[in-house]
Design an enzyme around this catalytic site. Structure first.
Site, PDB file in Angstrom:
ATOM      1  N   SER A  50       0.832  -1.194   0.000  1.00  0.00           N
ATOM      2  CA  SER A  50       0.000   0.000   0.000  1.00  0.00           C
ATOM      3  C   SER A  50       0.874   1.255   0.000  1.00  0.00           C
ATOM      4  O   SER A  50       1.781   1.378  -0.820  1.00  0.00           O
ATOM      5  CB  SER A  50      -0.956  -0.053   1.196  1.00  0.00           C
ATOM      6  OG  SER A  50      -1.939   0.950   1.106  1.00  0.00           O
ATOM      7  N   ASP A 173      -5.764  -2.724  -2.750  1.00  0.00           N
ATOM      8  CA  ASP A 173      -4.691  -2.561  -1.764  1.00  0.00           C
ATOM      9  C   ASP A 173      -4.036  -3.897  -1.399  1.00  0.00           C
ATOM     10  O   ASP A 173      -4.710  -4.877  -1.084  1.00  0.00           O
ATOM     11  CB  ASP A 173      -5.309  -1.925  -0.519  1.00  0.00           C
ATOM     12  CG  ASP A 173      -4.288  -1.446   0.480  1.00  0.00           C
ATOM     13  OD1 ASP A 173      -3.524  -2.276   1.004  1.00  0.00           O
ATOM     14  OD2 ASP A 173      -4.253  -0.236   0.745  1.00  0.00           O
TER      15      ASP A 173
END
Length: 293
Positions: A50, A173
């Site tokens: 991320s 993500d």
């Protein structure tokens, strides 16, 4: 400080670093990695999840202070984060602005692509395949000049961002499928790993935080939704494993004692600056660990 580099470190003593990200709490990891640059610390394998992927590429490019601005200054702009983005683009957080408009060679703060490629350390960027619900591991070879799609793929927070479509794939993500990629670090040949968390080491994640996003995803992306259902358990197990490895001398966990009131989408520059400073201070133990001292 004389810290060995990936070129001269024996393979049996390869050292990795993991930045687990966490939205704007990634300011902590930015502080950790800036301290590593200041102290001349290098790693053999750099894994970013991320926001941690954005931290990692700037670190590998040697751009000290770049990540700091991406947490404390740029998020104040409507183009970066805003309800207007959500209404007009379908994403509250505009990753195209972050990783294209700002970061391209003609952008306001370009990522030094040539320096990134020249760094001998391996890069692993973790994303989640939105259709399969499985982790995907991108590498430097997947980057292109002015095409940082793998960073967008890794950073697409469900609901907050549209799913990232890149090179024929659809991604969310990386923290959904592999929030603490220790197994991947060891599969890459690491003997020891620095694990950068953005919450205190005692923090236990709960599915309650993911319940709304799970409900929003389960019709269009059922496998990603199921992966999201299990994220809290995987995160907690990953941190527990990192702490166990730390006791064995095979890991160093670097984590804030508190988050300074910052959460995933906190934009308060004062809080984020304090979190960055906490990361810089917390990284004081990294050079000795990287040397094997």
């Amino acid at each position: 400080m004389n810290v060995s580099t990936p070129k001269d470190r024996p393979r049996a003593d390869r050292v990795g670093v993991i930045d687990v990200g966490g939205g704007l709490r990634g300011a902590f990891g930015a502080g950790v990695l800036d301290r590593c640059l200041d102290e001349g610390v290098s790693f053999d394998v750099c894994l970013g999840v991320s926001a941690g992927s954005g931290n990692m590429v700037a670190y590998l490019a040697g751009q000290r202070g770049r990540n700091r601005l991406f947490y404390t200054e740029y998020p104040q702009r409507k183009e970066y984060m805003s309800v207007r983005n959500l209404v007009t683009k379908g994403s509250y957080l505009d990753l195209d602005y972050v990783y294209s408009v700002l970061s391209n060679s003609d952008g306001e703060y370009p990522l030094d692509y040539d320096a990134l490629l020249a760094n001998p350390a391996a890069l692993v960027v973790v994303a989640t395949d939105a259709l399969a619900g499985k982790a995907v591991y991108f590498r430097k070879a997947d980057l292109r000049r002015d095409d940082f799609g793998i960073l967008k793929a890794s950073s697409g927070i469900p609901v907050v961002c549209r799913p990232c479509r890149w090179e024929g794939g659809t991604y969310f993500d990386g923290g959904i499928a592999d929030p603490v990629p220790l197994a991947r670090a060891f599969a890459e040949g690491c003997a020891r790993v620095v694990v950068v968390l953005t919450r205190p080491r005692s923090y236990l994640r709960s599915f309650k935080r993911d319940r709304f996003a799970y409900r929003m995803l389960r019709r269009r992306f059922p496998r990603a939704a199921e992966a999201l259902r299990g994220r809290a358990a995987r995160y907690n197990l990953g941190v527990a494993r990192a702490l166990e490895l730390e006791r064995e001398g095979r890991a160093l966990v670097v984590a804030p004692d508190d988050c300074c009131g910052a959460d995933t989408l906190t934009r308060d520059p004062a809080r984020l600056e304090r979190l960055y400073e906490k990361g810089y201070e917390a990284a004081r133990a990294v050079p000795a660990f990287a040397r094997g001292a």
